[in-house]
Enzyme design. Structure first.
Site, PDB file in Angstrom:
ATOM      1  N   ARG A  20      35.647  36.875 135.313  1.00  0.00           N
ATOM      2  CA  ARG A  20      35.410  36.003 134.145  1.00  0.00           C
ATOM      3  C   ARG A  20      35.065  36.599 132.766  1.00  0.00           C
ATOM      4  O   ARG A  20      34.161  37.834 132.932  1.00  0.00           O
ATOM      5  CB  ARG A  20      34.047  35.138 134.716  1.00  0.00           C
ATOM      6  CG  ARG A  20      33.607  34.115 133.584  1.00  0.00           C
ATOM      7  CD  ARG A  20      32.437  33.605 134.029  1.00  0.00           C
ATOM      8  NE  ARG A  20      31.706  32.794 133.252  1.00  0.00           N
ATOM      9  CZ  ARG A  20      31.817  31.419 132.944  1.00  0.00           C
ATOM     10  NH1 ARG A  20      32.621  30.827 133.876  1.00  0.00           N
ATOM     11  NH2 ARG A  20      31.183  30.672 132.081  1.00  0.00           N
TER      12      ARG A  20
ATOM     13  N   HIS B 157      40.471  27.883 131.278  1.00  0.00           N
ATOM     14  CA  HIS B 157      39.577  27.948 132.399  1.00  0.00           C
ATOM     15  C   HIS B 157      39.991  26.831 133.430  1.00  0.00           C
ATOM     16  O   HIS B 157      39.591  25.777 133.505  1.00  0.00           O
ATOM     17  CB  HIS B 157      38.097  27.267 131.567  1.00  0.00           C
ATOM     18  CG  HIS B 157      36.767  27.467 132.691  1.00  0.00           C
ATOM     19  ND1 HIS B 157      37.078  28.195 134.012  1.00  0.00           N
ATOM     20  CD2 HIS B 157      35.691  26.987 132.841  1.00  0.00           C
ATOM     21  CE1 HIS B 157      35.827  28.093 134.420  1.00  0.00           C
ATOM     22  NE2 HIS B 157      34.956  27.378 133.719  1.00  0.00           N
TER      23      HIS B 157
ATOM     24  N   GLN C  41      38.251  25.347 136.665  1.00  0.00           N
ATOM     25  CA  GLN C  41      37.302  24.293 136.399  1.00  0.00           C
ATOM     26  C   GLN C  41      38.270  22.880 136.330  1.00  0.00           C
ATOM     27  O   GLN C  41      37.814  21.959 137.017  1.00  0.00           O
ATOM     28  CB  GLN C  41      36.723  24.319 134.794  1.00  0.00           C
ATOM     29  CG  GLN C  41      35.998  23.122 134.528  1.00  0.00           C
ATOM     30  CD  GLN C  41      34.780  23.087 135.447  1.00  0.00           C
ATOM     31  OE1 GLN C  41      33.885  23.604 135.651  1.00  0.00           O
ATOM     32  NE2 GLN C  41      34.719  21.568 135.908  1.00  0.00           N
TER      33      GLN C  41
ATOM     34  N   ASP D 234      32.183  18.659 126.495  1.00  0.00           N
ATOM     35  CA  ASP D 234      31.745  19.976 126.893  1.00  0.00           C
ATOM     36  C   ASP D 234      30.750  20.347 125.601  1.00  0.00           C
ATOM     37  O   ASP D 234      30.624  19.669 124.915  1.00  0.00           O
ATOM     38  CB  ASP D 234      32.812  21.017 126.658  1.00  0.00           C
ATOM     39  CG  ASP D 234      32.484  22.176 127.322  1.00  0.00           C
ATOM     40  OD1 ASP D 234      31.580  22.260 127.736  1.00  0.00           O
ATOM     41  OD2 ASP D 234      33.592  23.260 127.447  1.00  0.00           O
TER      42      ASP D 234
ATOM     43  N   CYS E   2      31.776  19.937 132.383  1.00  0.00           N
ATOM     44  CA  CYS E   2      31.693  21.178 133.316  1.00  0.00           C
ATOM     45  C   CYS E   2      30.444  21.727 133.558  1.00  0.00           C
ATOM     46  O   CYS E   2      30.472  22.550 134.390  1.00  0.00           O
ATOM     47  CB  CYS E   2      32.789  22.288 132.657  1.00  0.00           C
ATOM     48  SG  CYS E   2      32.372  23.014 131.326  1.00  0.00           S
TER      49      CYS E   2
ATOM     50  N   ARG F 179      33.940  22.730 142.476  1.00  0.00           N
ATOM     51  CA  ARG F 179      34.302  24.045 141.887  1.00  0.00           C
ATOM     52  C   ARG F 179      34.345  24.987 143.242  1.00  0.00           C
ATOM     53  O   ARG F 179      35.280  25.781 143.423  1.00  0.00           O
ATOM     54  CB  ARG F 179      33.238  24.568 141.002  1.00  0.00           C
ATOM     55  CG  ARG F 179      33.239  24.149 139.637  1.00  0.00           C
ATOM     56  CD  ARG F 179      34.441  24.317 138.977  1.00  0.00           C
ATOM     57  NE  ARG F 179      34.363  26.028 138.672  1.00  0.00           N
ATOM     58  CZ  ARG F 179      34.088  26.726 137.971  1.00  0.00           C
ATOM     59  NH1 ARG F 179      33.204  26.289 136.942  1.00  0.00           N
ATOM     60  NH2 ARG F 179      34.031  28.170 137.831  1.00  0.00           N
TER      61      ARG F 179
END
Length: 308
Positions: A107, A134, A137, A225, A266, A294
Protein backbone atom coordinates in the site's frame (compact mmCIF):
# COMPACT_ATOMS: atom_id res chain seq x y z
CA UNK A 1 3.49 -15.09 -12.09
CA UNK A 2 0.07 -13.63 -11.29
CA UNK A 3 0.24 -10.14 -9.86
CA UNK A 4 -2.96 -8.31 -8.89
CA UNK A 5 -2.06 -4.74 -9.80
CA UNK A 6 -5.23 -3.28 -11.30
CA UNK A 7 -8.68 -4.44 -12.33
CA UNK A 8 -8.22 -3.39 -15.96
CA UNK A 9 -5.01 -5.43 -16.25
CA UNK A 10 -6.68 -8.61 -14.94
CA UNK A 11 -8.68 -10.87 -17.27
CA UNK A 12 -12.46 -10.54 -16.76
CA UNK A 13 -12.82 -14.31 -16.42
CA UNK A 14 -10.30 -14.28 -13.57
CA UNK A 15 -12.06 -11.32 -11.92
CA UNK A 16 -15.39 -13.17 -11.94
CA UNK A 17 -13.63 -16.24 -10.58
CA UNK A 18 -12.17 -14.22 -7.71
CA UNK A 19 -15.61 -12.81 -6.82
CA UNK A 20 -17.15 -16.30 -6.92
CA UNK A 21 -14.36 -17.63 -4.68
CA UNK A 22 -14.88 -14.76 -2.23
CA UNK A 23 -18.60 -15.53 -1.98
CA UNK A 24 -17.92 -19.22 -1.32
CA UNK A 25 -15.29 -18.49 1.33
CA UNK A 26 -17.64 -16.08 3.08
CA UNK A 27 -20.44 -18.64 3.11
CA UNK A 28 -18.11 -21.29 4.50
CA UNK A 29 -17.31 -19.09 7.50
CA UNK A 30 -20.90 -18.41 8.53
CA UNK A 31 -21.39 -19.22 12.19
CA UNK A 32 -17.67 -19.78 12.84
CA UNK A 33 -15.72 -17.83 15.49
CA UNK A 34 -13.79 -14.94 13.93
CA UNK A 35 -10.44 -16.25 15.15
CA UNK A 36 -10.92 -19.80 13.85
CA UNK A 37 -8.95 -20.80 10.77
CA UNK A 38 -10.73 -21.99 7.64
CA UNK A 39 -11.23 -25.72 7.17
CA UNK A 40 -9.38 -25.28 3.89
CA UNK A 41 -5.96 -23.77 4.70
CA UNK A 42 -4.47 -22.89 1.31
CA UNK A 43 -1.82 -20.60 2.81
CA UNK A 44 -0.47 -23.15 5.32
CA UNK A 45 3.30 -22.80 5.42
CA UNK A 46 3.20 -19.52 3.47
CA UNK A 47 4.57 -16.14 4.57
CA UNK A 48 2.97 -12.92 3.32
CA UNK A 49 4.64 -9.49 3.58
CA UNK A 50 2.20 -6.60 4.12
CA UNK A 51 4.00 -3.34 3.32
CA UNK A 52 2.40 -0.03 4.34
CA UNK A 53 4.02 3.16 3.12
CA UNK A 54 0.56 4.68 3.57
CA UNK A 55 -1.19 3.76 6.85
CA UNK A 56 -4.54 1.98 6.92
CA UNK A 57 -7.03 0.33 9.24
CA UNK A 58 -9.21 -1.81 6.98
CA UNK A 59 -6.46 -2.87 4.57
CA UNK A 60 -4.07 -3.87 7.34
CA UNK A 61 -6.59 -5.74 9.48
CA UNK A 62 -8.42 -7.44 6.60
CA UNK A 63 -5.25 -8.71 4.91
CA UNK A 64 -3.66 -9.78 8.20
CA UNK A 65 -6.78 -11.63 9.37
CA UNK A 66 -7.27 -13.13 5.91
CA UNK A 67 -3.77 -14.62 5.85
CA UNK A 68 -4.23 -16.10 9.32
CA UNK A 69 -7.67 -17.54 8.56
CA UNK A 70 -6.16 -19.35 5.57
CA UNK A 71 -3.40 -20.85 7.72
CA UNK A 72 -0.56 -18.54 6.66
CA UNK A 73 1.64 -16.10 8.52
CA UNK A 74 1.97 -12.38 7.90
CA UNK A 75 4.73 -9.85 8.42
CA UNK A 76 3.52 -6.24 8.67
CA UNK A 77 6.09 -3.63 7.65
CA UNK A 78 5.69 0.15 7.70
CA UNK A 79 7.39 2.65 5.42
CA UNK A 80 9.75 3.47 8.31
CA UNK A 81 10.66 -0.20 8.66
CA UNK A 82 11.42 -0.47 4.96
CA UNK A 83 12.68 3.01 4.01
CA UNK A 84 11.41 1.97 0.61
CA UNK A 85 13.37 3.57 -2.20
CA UNK A 86 15.60 5.52 0.21
CA UNK A 87 19.14 4.13 0.07
CA UNK A 88 18.16 0.80 -1.55
CA UNK A 89 16.29 0.75 -4.84
CA UNK A 90 12.76 -0.63 -5.09
CA UNK A 91 14.11 -3.25 -7.50
CA UNK A 92 16.69 -4.51 -5.00
CA UNK A 93 14.13 -4.54 -2.19
CA UNK A 94 11.81 -6.59 -4.39
CA UNK A 95 14.55 -9.10 -5.17
CA UNK A 96 15.48 -9.47 -1.51
CA UNK A 97 11.90 -9.74 -0.22
CA UNK A 98 11.21 -12.43 -2.81
CA UNK A 99 13.86 -14.61 -1.13
CA UNK A 100 11.99 -14.41 2.20
CA UNK A 101 8.26 -14.43 1.50
CA UNK A 102 5.70 -16.06 -0.80
CA UNK A 103 3.53 -13.02 -1.51
CA UNK A 104 3.82 -9.23 -1.19
CA UNK A 105 0.97 -6.78 -0.63
CA UNK A 106 1.99 -3.14 -0.84
CA UNK A 107 0.00 0.00 0.00
CA UNK A 108 1.92 2.99 -1.28
CA UNK A 109 1.59 6.48 -2.72
CA UNK A 110 3.38 6.53 -6.07
CA UNK A 111 2.11 3.99 -8.61
CA UNK A 112 5.65 3.55 -9.98
CA UNK A 113 6.70 1.99 -6.65
CA UNK A 114 4.08 -0.73 -7.12
CA UNK A 115 5.04 -1.28 -10.76
CA UNK A 116 8.75 -1.55 -10.01
CA UNK A 117 8.07 -3.91 -7.11
CA UNK A 118 6.07 -6.18 -9.40
CA UNK A 119 8.62 -5.98 -12.21
CA UNK A 120 11.51 -7.20 -10.06
CA UNK A 121 9.78 -9.46 -7.52
CA UNK A 122 9.83 -13.19 -8.19
CA UNK A 123 6.68 -13.67 -6.07
CA UNK A 124 3.17 -12.26 -6.68
CA UNK A 125 2.53 -8.62 -5.77
CA UNK A 126 -0.89 -7.21 -4.80
CA UNK A 127 -1.87 -3.55 -5.06
CA UNK A 128 -3.24 -2.59 -1.64
CA UNK A 129 -3.68 1.01 -2.86
CA UNK A 130 -1.79 3.69 -4.77
CA UNK A 131 -2.59 7.31 -5.46
CA UNK A 132 -4.08 6.21 -8.81
CA UNK A 133 -6.09 3.08 -7.98
CA UNK A 134 -7.58 0.84 -5.28
CA UNK A 135 -8.57 -2.46 -6.93
CA UNK A 136 -9.08 -4.58 -3.80
CA UNK A 137 -11.72 -2.15 -2.57
CA UNK A 138 -13.73 -2.36 -5.77
CA UNK A 139 -13.59 -6.17 -5.80
CA UNK A 140 -15.22 -6.07 -2.36
CA UNK A 141 -17.75 -3.51 -3.61
CA UNK A 142 -18.79 -5.68 -6.53
CA UNK A 143 -19.08 -8.71 -4.25
CA UNK A 144 -21.30 -6.63 -1.95
CA UNK A 145 -23.53 -5.35 -4.73
CA UNK A 146 -24.03 -8.84 -6.16
CA UNK A 147 -24.86 -10.29 -2.74
CA UNK A 148 -27.72 -7.82 -2.44
CA UNK A 149 -28.91 -7.28 -6.01
CA UNK A 150 -27.45 -9.94 -8.31
CA UNK A 151 -25.13 -9.33 -11.25
CA UNK A 152 -23.76 -5.80 -11.60
CA UNK A 153 -23.61 -6.14 -15.39
CA UNK A 154 -25.71 -3.47 -17.10
CA UNK A 155 -26.36 -1.54 -13.88
CA UNK A 156 -25.91 2.20 -13.37
CA UNK A 157 -23.30 3.21 -10.80
CA UNK A 158 -23.05 6.88 -9.76
CA UNK A 159 -19.88 8.24 -8.22
CA UNK A 160 -20.45 11.48 -6.28
CA UNK A 161 -17.56 13.76 -5.29
CA UNK A 162 -13.88 13.53 -6.15
CA UNK A 163 -12.71 11.47 -9.14
CA UNK A 164 -9.96 9.90 -7.06
CA UNK A 165 -8.15 6.55 -7.01
CA UNK A 166 -11.23 4.61 -5.88
CA UNK A 167 -13.27 6.22 -8.65
CA UNK A 168 -10.52 5.20 -11.10
CA UNK A 169 -10.84 1.56 -10.07
CA UNK A 170 -14.62 1.78 -10.50
CA UNK A 171 -13.98 2.90 -14.10
CA UNK A 172 -11.60 -0.04 -14.55
CA UNK A 173 -14.31 -2.33 -13.21
CA UNK A 174 -16.98 -0.82 -15.47
CA UNK A 175 -14.88 -1.93 -18.42
CA UNK A 176 -14.32 -5.44 -17.07
CA UNK A 177 -17.72 -6.18 -15.48
CA UNK A 178 -19.89 -4.38 -18.02
CA UNK A 179 -21.72 -1.75 -15.98
CA UNK A 180 -22.20 1.98 -16.65
CA UNK A 181 -20.80 4.79 -14.54
CA UNK A 182 -21.90 8.40 -14.08
CA UNK A 183 -19.51 10.81 -12.38
CA UNK A 184 -20.94 13.84 -10.65
CA UNK A 185 -18.53 16.33 -9.13
CA UNK A 186 -16.70 19.58 -9.86
CA UNK A 187 -14.74 19.81 -13.12
CA UNK A 188 -11.50 20.37 -11.18
CA UNK A 189 -11.83 16.86 -9.71
CA UNK A 190 -12.91 14.90 -12.79
CA UNK A 191 -11.56 11.34 -13.09
CA UNK A 192 -8.57 10.77 -15.35
CA UNK A 193 -9.45 10.95 -19.06
CA UNK A 194 -7.38 7.83 -19.69
CA UNK A 195 -9.64 5.74 -17.46
CA UNK A 196 -12.85 7.30 -18.77
CA UNK A 197 -11.69 6.45 -22.28
CA UNK A 198 -10.77 2.91 -21.28
CA UNK A 199 -14.28 2.21 -19.95
CA UNK A 200 -15.96 3.77 -22.97
CA UNK A 201 -13.79 1.81 -25.36
CA UNK A 202 -14.90 -1.39 -23.61
CA UNK A 203 -18.53 -0.47 -24.25
CA UNK A 204 -19.52 1.01 -20.89
CA UNK A 205 -21.54 4.21 -20.87
CA UNK A 206 -19.58 6.83 -18.91
CA UNK A 207 -21.33 10.15 -18.26
CA UNK A 208 -20.02 13.33 -16.63
CA UNK A 209 -22.97 15.19 -15.06
CA UNK A 210 -22.47 18.31 -12.93
CA UNK A 211 -26.00 18.26 -11.54
CA UNK A 212 -25.98 15.65 -8.78
CA UNK A 213 -29.75 15.19 -8.82
CA UNK A 214 -29.80 14.49 -12.56
CA UNK A 215 -26.80 12.18 -12.17
CA UNK A 216 -28.49 9.83 -9.70
CA UNK A 217 -31.71 9.42 -11.69
CA UNK A 218 -32.11 5.70 -12.37
CA UNK A 219 -29.05 4.80 -10.29
CA UNK A 220 -28.70 1.26 -8.97
CA UNK A 221 -25.74 2.17 -6.78
CA UNK A 222 -24.51 5.50 -5.39
CA UNK A 223 -20.94 5.71 -4.12
CA UNK A 224 -19.09 8.43 -2.20
CA UNK A 225 -15.66 8.82 -0.66
CA UNK A 226 -14.01 11.23 1.72
CA UNK A 227 -13.48 14.74 0.39
CA UNK A 228 -10.12 15.30 2.04
CA UNK A 229 -6.98 13.32 2.71
CA UNK A 230 -5.08 13.26 5.98
CA UNK A 231 -2.22 14.90 4.09
CA UNK A 232 -4.22 17.91 2.82
CA UNK A 233 -3.48 21.33 4.31
CA UNK A 234 -6.21 23.26 6.13
CA UNK A 235 -6.59 25.73 3.25
CA UNK A 236 -6.84 22.85 0.78
CA UNK A 237 -9.51 21.19 2.93
CA UNK A 238 -11.58 24.39 2.96
CA UNK A 239 -11.35 24.78 -0.84
CA UNK A 240 -12.35 21.17 -1.42
CA UNK A 241 -15.30 21.42 0.96
CA UNK A 242 -16.58 24.48 -0.89
CA UNK A 243 -16.26 22.70 -4.24
CA UNK A 244 -17.79 19.42 -3.12
CA UNK A 245 -20.64 20.57 -0.87
CA UNK A 246 -23.23 20.34 -3.72
CA UNK A 247 -22.34 16.65 -4.10
CA UNK A 248 -23.07 15.51 -0.57
CA UNK A 249 -25.03 12.24 -0.52
CA UNK A 250 -28.09 12.90 1.64
CA UNK A 251 -31.66 11.66 1.85
CA UNK A 252 -32.87 14.14 -0.76
CA UNK A 253 -30.23 13.03 -3.26
CA UNK A 254 -30.91 9.32 -2.65
CA UNK A 255 -34.63 9.93 -3.22
CA UNK A 256 -33.83 10.70 -6.87
CA UNK A 257 -32.13 7.31 -7.39
CA UNK A 258 -34.03 4.04 -7.83
CA UNK A 259 -36.08 3.08 -4.79
CA UNK A 260 -33.91 -0.01 -4.31
CA UNK A 261 -30.60 1.74 -4.98
CA UNK A 262 -27.73 0.88 -2.65
CA UNK A 263 -25.26 3.28 -1.05
CA UNK A 264 -21.56 2.48 -0.59
CA UNK A 265 -18.55 4.22 0.95
CA UNK A 266 -15.13 2.61 1.34
CA UNK A 267 -14.63 4.24 4.79
CA UNK A 268 -13.44 5.96 6.83
CA UNK A 269 -16.26 8.46 6.34
CA UNK A 270 -16.60 12.00 7.60
CA UNK A 271 -20.24 12.01 8.66
CA UNK A 272 -22.25 15.07 7.62
CA UNK A 273 -19.59 15.98 5.04
CA UNK A 274 -19.57 13.73 1.95
CA UNK A 275 -22.52 11.75 3.32
CA UNK A 276 -25.07 12.23 6.07
CA UNK A 277 -25.49 9.83 8.96
CA UNK A 278 -29.10 9.29 7.91
CA UNK A 279 -27.88 7.74 4.65
CA UNK A 280 -24.95 5.87 6.20
CA UNK A 281 -27.19 4.27 8.81
CA UNK A 282 -30.24 4.01 6.58
CA UNK A 283 -31.81 1.00 4.85
CA UNK A 284 -30.04 1.57 1.52
CA UNK A 285 -26.56 1.60 3.05
CA UNK A 286 -24.40 -1.53 2.80
CA UNK A 287 -21.19 0.08 4.02
CA UNK A 288 -20.46 -2.45 6.76
CA UNK A 289 -21.13 -5.44 4.49
CA UNK A 290 -18.77 -3.70 2.09
CA UNK A 291 -16.12 -3.33 4.81
CA UNK A 292 -16.46 -6.99 5.80
CA UNK A 293 -16.13 -8.10 2.21
CA UNK A 294 -12.65 -6.60 2.00
CA UNK A 295 -11.63 -9.65 4.03
CA UNK A 296 -13.26 -12.20 1.75
CA UNK A 297 -12.39 -10.54 -1.56
CA UNK A 298 -8.74 -10.16 -0.58
CA UNK A 299 -8.52 -13.77 0.57
CA UNK A 300 -9.76 -14.76 -2.88
CA UNK A 301 -7.23 -12.43 -4.53
CA UNK A 302 -4.39 -14.02 -2.55
CA UNK A 303 -5.53 -17.51 -3.50
CA UNK A 304 -5.70 -16.50 -7.17
CA UNK A 305 -2.21 -15.00 -7.06
CA UNK A 306 -0.74 -18.14 -5.51
CA UNK A 307 -2.87 -20.58 -7.51
CA UNK A 308 -4.12 -22.35 -4.37
Amino acid sequence: MKHFLDIHTTDPKDLHGIIDQAKLMKQARQGRPKGMTDDDQPLAGRMVALIFEKPSTRTRVSFDVGVRQMGGQSMVLSGKDMQLGHGETIADTARVMSRYVDLIMIRTFDETVLQEMAEYASVPVINGLTDRSHPCQIMADIQTYEEHRGSIKGKKVVWAGDGNNVCASFLHAAAQFGFDLTFTGPAQLDPEEEYVGLARKAGSKVVIERDAFKAVEGADLVVADTWVSMHDSQSSKERRHNMLRPYQVNDELMSHAKSDALFMHCLPAHREEEVTSSVMDGPQSVIFDEAENRLHAQKAVMRWCLGV
